[in-house]
Write a protein that holds these residues in place. Structure first.
Motif, PDB file in Angstrom:
ATOM      1  N   LYS A  77       0.849  -1.079   0.047  1.00 47.25           N
ATOM      2  CA  LYS A  77      -0.049  -0.005  -0.150  1.00 47.25           C
ATOM      3  C   LYS A  77       0.739   1.348  -0.142  1.00 47.25           C
ATOM      4  CE  LYS A  77      -4.345  -1.609   1.878  1.00 47.25           C
ATOM      5  NZ  LYS A  77      -5.310  -1.627   3.060  1.00 47.25           N
ATOM      6  N   VAL A  78       0.571   2.284  -0.911  1.00 48.36           N
ATOM      7  CA  VAL A  78       1.435   3.324  -0.918  1.00 48.36           C
ATOM      8  C   VAL A  78       0.266   4.545  -0.843  1.00 48.36           C
ATOM      9  CG1 VAL A  78       3.234   2.249  -2.200  1.00 48.36           C
ATOM     10  CG2 VAL A  78       1.373   3.140  -3.630  1.00 48.36           C
ATOM     11  N   ARG A  79       0.881   6.006  -0.917  1.00 51.65           N
ATOM     12  CA  ARG A  79       0.313   7.108  -0.970  1.00 51.65           C
ATOM     13  C   ARG A  79      -0.654   7.354  -2.019  1.00 51.65           C
ATOM     14  NH1 ARG A  79       4.467  11.744   1.773  1.00 51.65           N
ATOM     15  NH2 ARG A  79       4.786  10.584   3.899  1.00 51.65           N
ATOM     16  N   ASP A  80      -1.698   7.925  -1.830  1.00 55.19           N
ATOM     17  CA  ASP A  80      -2.548   8.396  -2.722  1.00 55.19           C
ATOM     18  C   ASP A  80      -3.157   9.780  -2.442  1.00 55.19           C
ATOM     19  OD1 ASP A  80      -3.792   8.260  -5.301  1.00 55.19           O
ATOM     20  OD2 ASP A  80      -4.923   6.615  -5.103  1.00 55.19           O
ATOM     21  N   GLY A  81      -3.389  10.544  -3.472  1.00 52.11           N
ATOM     22  CA  GLY A  81      -4.180  11.797  -3.082  1.00 52.11           C
ATOM     23  C   GLY A  81      -5.601  11.773  -3.204  1.00 52.11           C
ATOM     24  N   PRO A  82      -6.196  12.891  -3.231  1.00 52.52           N
ATOM     25  CA  PRO A  82      -5.665  14.384  -3.073  1.00 52.52           C
ATOM     26  C   PRO A  82      -5.544  14.628  -1.559  1.00 52.52           C
ATOM     27  CG  PRO A  82      -8.004  14.443  -3.742  1.00 52.52           C
ATOM     28  CD  PRO A  82      -7.594  12.989  -3.705  1.00 52.52           C
ATOM     29  N   ASN A  83      -4.676  15.420  -1.081  1.00 55.88           N
ATOM     30  CA  ASN A  83      -4.451  16.104   0.077  1.00 55.88           C
ATOM     31  C   ASN A  83      -4.018  14.940   1.159  1.00 55.88           C
ATOM     32  OD1 ASN A  83      -5.567  18.865  -0.399  1.00 55.88           O
ATOM     33  ND2 ASN A  83      -7.493  18.050  -0.312  1.00 55.88           N
ATOM     34  N   TYR A  84      -2.961  14.190   0.685  1.00 54.92           N
ATOM     35  CA  TYR A  84      -2.467  12.964   1.357  1.00 54.92           C
ATOM     36  C   TYR A  84      -2.187  13.216   2.927  1.00 54.92           C
ATOM     37  CZ  TYR A  84       0.308   9.239   3.595  1.00 54.92           C
ATOM     38  OH  TYR A  84       0.799   8.342   4.383  1.00 54.92           O
ATOM     39  N   TYR A  85      -1.569  14.456   3.278  1.00 53.71           N
ATOM     40  CA  TYR A  85      -1.264  14.773   4.743  1.00 53.71           C
ATOM     41  C   TYR A  85      -2.517  14.894   5.275  1.00 53.71           C
ATOM     42  CZ  TYR A  85       3.721  14.464   3.521  1.00 53.71           C
ATOM     43  OH  TYR A  85       5.081  14.283   3.260  1.00 53.71           O
ATOM     44  N   LYS A  86      -3.495  15.198   4.756  1.00 54.26           N
ATOM     45  CA  LYS A  86      -4.825  15.406   5.681  1.00 54.26           C
ATOM     46  C   LYS A  86      -5.678  14.251   5.562  1.00 54.26           C
ATOM     47  CE  LYS A  86      -9.231  17.846   5.613  1.00 54.26           C
ATOM     48  NZ  LYS A  86     -10.126  18.857   4.601  1.00 54.26           N
ATOM     49  N   ASN A  87      -5.844  13.452   4.548  1.00 53.97           N
ATOM     50  CA  ASN A  87      -6.590  12.532   4.379  1.00 53.97           C
ATOM     51  C   ASN A  87      -5.844  11.108   4.855  1.00 53.97           C
ATOM     52  OD1 ASN A  87      -8.617  14.021   3.384  1.00 53.97           O
ATOM     53  ND2 ASN A  87      -8.126  13.776   1.475  1.00 53.97           N
ATOM     54  N   LYS A  88      -4.697  11.035   4.605  1.00 54.70           N
ATOM     55  CA  LYS A  88      -3.697  10.140   4.951  1.00 54.70           C
ATOM     56  C   LYS A  88      -4.202   8.597   4.184  1.00 54.70           C
ATOM     57  CE  LYS A  88      -1.425  11.989   8.085  1.00 54.70           C
ATOM     58  NZ  LYS A  88       0.034  12.337   7.818  1.00 54.70           N
ATOM     59  N   LYS A  89      -4.743   8.668   2.968  1.00 49.92           N
ATOM     60  CA  LYS A  89      -5.245   7.703   2.304  1.00 49.92           C
ATOM     61  C   LYS A  89      -3.973   6.829   1.451  1.00 49.92           C
ATOM     62  CE  LYS A  89      -8.068   6.896  -1.769  1.00 49.92           C
ATOM     63  NZ  LYS A  89      -8.668   7.689  -2.908  1.00 49.92           N
ATOM     64  N   LYS A  90      -4.095   5.541   1.438  1.00 53.12           N
ATOM     65  CA  LYS A  90      -3.236   4.450   0.858  1.00 53.12           C
ATOM     66  C   LYS A  90      -4.090   3.634   0.000  1.00 53.12           C
ATOM     67  CE  LYS A  90       0.780   5.215   3.915  1.00 53.12           C
ATOM     68  NZ  LYS A  90       2.114   4.422   4.039  1.00 53.12           N
ATOM     69  N   ASN A  91      -3.370   3.247  -1.227  1.00 51.44           N
ATOM     70  CA  ASN A  91      -4.158   2.383  -2.016  1.00 51.44           C
ATOM     71  C   ASN A  91      -3.226   1.492  -2.404  1.00 51.44           C
ATOM     72  OD1 ASN A  91      -6.877   2.905  -2.155  1.00 51.44           O
ATOM     73  ND2 ASN A  91      -6.271   4.774  -3.620  1.00 51.44           N
ATOM     74  N   ILE A  92      -3.538   0.229  -2.923  1.00 53.52           N
ATOM     75  CA  ILE A  92      -2.405  -0.925  -3.504  1.00 53.52           C
ATOM     76  C   ILE A  92      -1.647  -0.145  -4.527  1.00 53.52           C
ATOM     77  CG2 ILE A  92      -2.658  -2.889  -4.841  1.00 53.52           C
ATOM     78  CD1 ILE A  92      -3.272  -3.088  -1.833  1.00 53.52           C
ATOM     79  N   SER A  93      -0.440  -0.346  -4.729  1.00 54.76           N
ATOM     80  CA  SER A  93       0.565  -0.057  -5.786  1.00 54.76           C
ATOM     81  C   SER A  93       0.177  -0.547  -7.207  1.00 54.76           C
ATOM     82  CB  SER A  93       1.875  -0.110  -5.395  1.00 54.76           C
ATOM     83  OG  SER A  93       2.754   0.169  -6.357  1.00 54.76           O
ATOM     84  N   ALA A  94       0.517   0.300  -8.049  1.00 53.63           N
ATOM     85  CA  ALA A  94       0.569  -0.289  -9.363  1.00 53.63           C
ATOM     86  C   ALA A  94       1.876  -1.286  -9.488  1.00 53.63           C
ATOM     87  CB  ALA A  94       0.473   0.724 -10.382  1.00 53.63           C
TER      88      ALA A  94
END
Length: 283
Positions: A37-54
């Protein structure tokens, strides 16, 4: 011929082998990166959303575990690098991308118990050296102008790291022990499993005609991290370990992140398996 020993003489490519099978010492398998799982946007530092990497941009093609009387630096100067794969790699196209054909990670490991202060450079330890080759899909995306955000960020890193503090600090690792819950007392470290760690302060880079090498001296990790590694050292051969490298995304236009390269490592026991360079050179 360079006269150097071939990279990968001490390792075993067991890609495709069943995970419950018996693995030879110092084995590795290719992974596509989609288990991280890696960082995804938007506003990562606010939402802390991660998704499966390509899927990864590079594939592992060789691995060595070696030692010498001193810390091994720049494996690229010791070993002959993996050659292009017939029917897979087009050298002319690779050159057009401006990216390195090969990425080398030279993990400079300690073997003695780490001191609380200092880096114990007198312990020569051993090197776990991994060689990754750029994938045809990565090359084609560069030629077509269809690069993912991960490819674009890797290009920026490769072009700018020498003169950019911001780019240098972007290299990070992620390790996942797939069978941690079955390892008794070691399962208490589950909170660290899959947690990214920045590598900049312990990395020295070496660039050649068609490669970049990262010498990663884990003696320069924090004392807590070194103690954790030393705790796992005796159990390393039991681990089903997946290790990935990522260039960290900071801005929305750099996301989603993607795994640069990764490998699944099995039956690794550096204190017992590390082959002295003099033995390899005599083969």
């Amino acid at each position: 011929e360079s006269g150097k020993p071939l990279a990968g003489l001490t390792g075993h490519d067991e890609t495709g082998q069943d995970e419950n099978a018996e693995f030879p010492p110092n084995s590795f398998q290719r992974e596509d990166g989609t288990s991280f799982k890696v960082r995804d946007g938007p506003n990562y530092y606010k939402n802390k959303k991660k998704n499966i990497s390509a899927e990864t941009l590079y594939d592992i093609v060789a691995q060595d575990v070696v030692k010498d009387e001193k810390i091994i630096k720049n494996a690229s100067e010791i070993f002959e690098l993996p050659k292009p794969r017939p029917g897979i790699d087009n050298l002319e196209d690779i050159k057009k991308t401006g990216l390195p054909r090969i990425i080398i990670f030279n993990i400079q490991a300690f073997l003695q118990s780490p001191p609380m202060f200092g880096s114990n450079e007198s312990d020569p330890g051993c090197s776990i050296v991994q060689y990754y080759h750029i994938k045809p899909e990565t090359v084609q995306a560069c030629l077509d102008g269809t690069e993912s955000t991960a490819v674009k960020l890797w290009k920026r890193y490769f072009d700018e790291w020498e003169n950019s503090d911001d780019m240098r600090k972007r290299l990070k690792g992620i390790c996942i022990v797939r069978n941690l819950s079955s390892l008794g007392s070691l399962s208490r470290f589950e909170g660290y499993n899959g947690k990214p760690f920045i590598l900049n302060k312990c990395v020295k880079r070496h660039v050649g005609e068609d490669f970049i090498e990262f010498n990663v001296n884990i003696r320069l990790f924090s004392f807590v991290a070194k103690r954790l590694i030393h705790t796992f050292m005796d159990s390393l051969k039991k681990l089903h370990l997946s290790a990935a490298m990522v260039i960290q995304a900071e801005e929305d236009n750099e996301m989603p992140e993607g795994v640069l390269c990764c490998a699944h490592i099995r039956n690794l026991d550096p204190p017992k398996q590390a082959v002295h360079l003099s033995e390899i050179n005599n083969k």
